[in-house]
Motif scaffolding. Sequence first.
Motif, PDB file in Angstrom:
ATOM      1  N   ASN A  55       0.986  -1.201   0.056  1.00 42.99           N
ATOM      2  CA  ASN A  55      -0.138  -0.021  -0.108  1.00 42.99           C
ATOM      3  C   ASN A  55       0.941   1.339   0.148  1.00 42.99           C
ATOM      4  O   ASN A  55       2.015   1.172   0.282  1.00 42.99           O
ATOM      5  N   LEU A  56       0.219   2.294  -0.160  1.00 45.10           N
ATOM      6  CA  LEU A  56       0.898   3.664  -0.122  1.00 45.10           C
ATOM      7  C   LEU A  56       1.889   3.902   1.129  1.00 45.10           C
ATOM      8  O   LEU A  56       0.785   4.035   2.115  1.00 45.10           O
ATOM      9  N   PRO A  57       2.985   4.212   1.067  1.00 43.85           N
ATOM     10  CA  PRO A  57       3.751   4.756   2.531  1.00 43.85           C
ATOM     11  C   PRO A  57       3.030   6.114   2.899  1.00 43.85           C
ATOM     12  O   PRO A  57       2.475   6.946   2.064  1.00 43.85           O
ATOM     13  N   GLY A  58       2.757   6.053   4.215  1.00 41.15           N
ATOM     14  CA  GLY A  58       2.013   6.991   4.864  1.00 41.15           C
ATOM     15  C   GLY A  58       2.775   8.409   4.872  1.00 41.15           C
ATOM     16  O   GLY A  58       2.048   9.641   4.971  1.00 41.15           O
ATOM     17  N   HIS A  59       3.936   8.795   4.135  1.00 39.63           N
ATOM     18  CA  HIS A  59       4.478  10.032   4.168  1.00 39.63           C
ATOM     19  C   HIS A  59       5.493  10.149   2.929  1.00 39.63           C
ATOM     20  O   HIS A  59       6.090   9.084   2.928  1.00 39.63           O
ATOM     21  N   PHE A  64       2.972   4.060  -8.937  1.00 38.24           N
ATOM     22  CA  PHE A  64       3.968   3.997  -7.888  1.00 38.24           C
ATOM     23  C   PHE A  64       4.009   2.593  -6.852  1.00 38.24           C
ATOM     24  O   PHE A  64       5.104   2.296  -6.605  1.00 38.24           O
ATOM     25  N   VAL A  65       2.791   2.601  -6.392  1.00 41.74           N
ATOM     26  CA  VAL A  65       2.825   1.068  -5.484  1.00 41.74           C
ATOM     27  C   VAL A  65       3.235  -0.013  -6.134  1.00 41.74           C
ATOM     28  O   VAL A  65       4.231  -0.769  -5.508  1.00 41.74           O
ATOM     29  N   LEU A 123      -0.834   6.607  -5.439  1.00 44.82           N
ATOM     30  CA  LEU A 123      -0.204   8.043  -5.397  1.00 44.82           C
ATOM     31  C   LEU A 123      -0.714   8.458  -6.731  1.00 44.82           C
ATOM     32  O   LEU A 123      -0.660   8.191  -8.024  1.00 44.82           O
ATOM     33  N   THR A 124      -1.297   9.559  -6.538  1.00 45.64           N
ATOM     34  CA  THR A 124      -2.058  10.505  -7.584  1.00 45.64           C
ATOM     35  C   THR A 124      -1.393  11.779  -7.631  1.00 45.64           C
ATOM     36  O   THR A 124      -1.457  12.354  -6.481  1.00 45.64           O
ATOM     37  N   TYR A 128      11.234   8.825  -6.976  1.00 51.88           N
ATOM     38  CA  TYR A 128      10.277   8.318  -8.022  1.00 51.88           C
ATOM     39  C   TYR A 128       9.897   9.384  -9.006  1.00 51.88           C
ATOM     40  O   TYR A 128       9.368  10.451  -8.769  1.00 51.88           O
ATOM     41  N   ASP A 129      10.180   9.221 -10.336  1.00 56.11           N
ATOM     42  CA  ASP A 129       9.748  10.221 -11.368  1.00 56.11           C
ATOM     43  C   ASP A 129       8.533  10.000 -11.588  1.00 56.11           C
ATOM     44  O   ASP A 129       8.318   8.949 -12.388  1.00 56.11           O
ATOM     45  N   TRP A 130       7.381  10.460 -11.048  1.00 59.52           N
ATOM     46  CA  TRP A 130       5.971  10.219 -11.775  1.00 59.52           C
ATOM     47  C   TRP A 130       5.756  10.208 -13.234  1.00 59.52           C
ATOM     48  O   TRP A 130       4.855   9.667 -13.658  1.00 59.52           O
TER      49      TRP A 130
END
Length: 363
Positions: free
Chosen positions: A38-42, A353-354, A338-339, A64-66
């Motif tokens: 899941n998405l890290p919290g920070h 990302f995830v 992540l959005t 991470y380069d989105w």
Amino acid sequence: MTHARQTRRHFVAVAGTAALATMSGCSTPGAEAPTTQNLPGHFALSPDGRMIAFNGGEKGAGLYDWRTGHMRYVPLPAGFIAFGWVGYSPDGKKLVGVADLPRKHPQEVLPETKLGIVDLATQETVTFSVTKNFYNPVFRPDGRAVLYLGPGKTLFLFDLKTQSSRALLSSEDGFSGIATPSFVSADTVFFVGTGPRNPELREAVKRLGATSPFISIPYVLRVGSKPEVAYLDFVKSQLSNRYGGLPLLMPASRNGERIAFIGLSGSESARKAYLSGDLARYDLFVMEHGEVRQVTRLENYMAYCAISDDGSTAAFGLHTGPLSAVRSLGRGKIPLELTIVDLNTGQVTRTDFVRRVYGDASK
């Protein structure tokens, strides 16, 4: 800091935050590292909004380069096991974070931590002894000092030259919780706080309409002064708003020009769903010069929030499954991705990302 002028009344609810241990200051820095899929919290956006920094656990500081999906890691110094609460320097050339050492004893609740600063060009990390446990390190705009949330849930400023800390809040003026501290000038900090200890500030919050001192309220703190409630009209409007409350997370861009937060979507359907006890439908908002505008039109569950220093970009976690499943999943188990959103155009980009994080972890 200018006060907010009265805006539309019925559109901001509490931030849709899955597991806001940051608000109480009780989560450990290492707990931010991905331990489940899941998405890290920070996470943090680079000053230009192009990169995401996050805690990659033993792999180091993740980058991470989105736009391209490329992910890499800056290795940790020998002896460290995680690099959490990551943030960028104002020039984007360094990272600041909380570097975890292994627990000395199995029964030890919190690991020993150091303040870590990563030079992205050389990939070298220097560490400083600040206090055993601290959170939310943030560079001062000149890059010569770091703000952090330390013992007693109060704010400290660590001078990188003298390697000494000083408290910006006294024990009498502290809070039970502080979240998303941001410098909005060289000597002014903006943050969300709960449970102010100062009786005068408690009374001020009560006069604004708060039913409890533990409601999240935005504050400004000018170094050398006492904290004050920020954006009074906004606060009063939201406290009187039966459709929701105040956001828990309000990260600010450079000079506080834009402040991002998650709130109840402004549509009639979202308000009716909220009033009927149905699942809340959230969207992302920004405050600019005291005015609030809704940026996204997603009407979904959201959690966590970051903004780039230049105010161009925001990032948040967006629920990926059916909205009907949110209530049954419980905190920390809601699948988020992540959005990214362009705050100028409103364009939304959903990332991989995830999948990238856990794809890397399996190698």
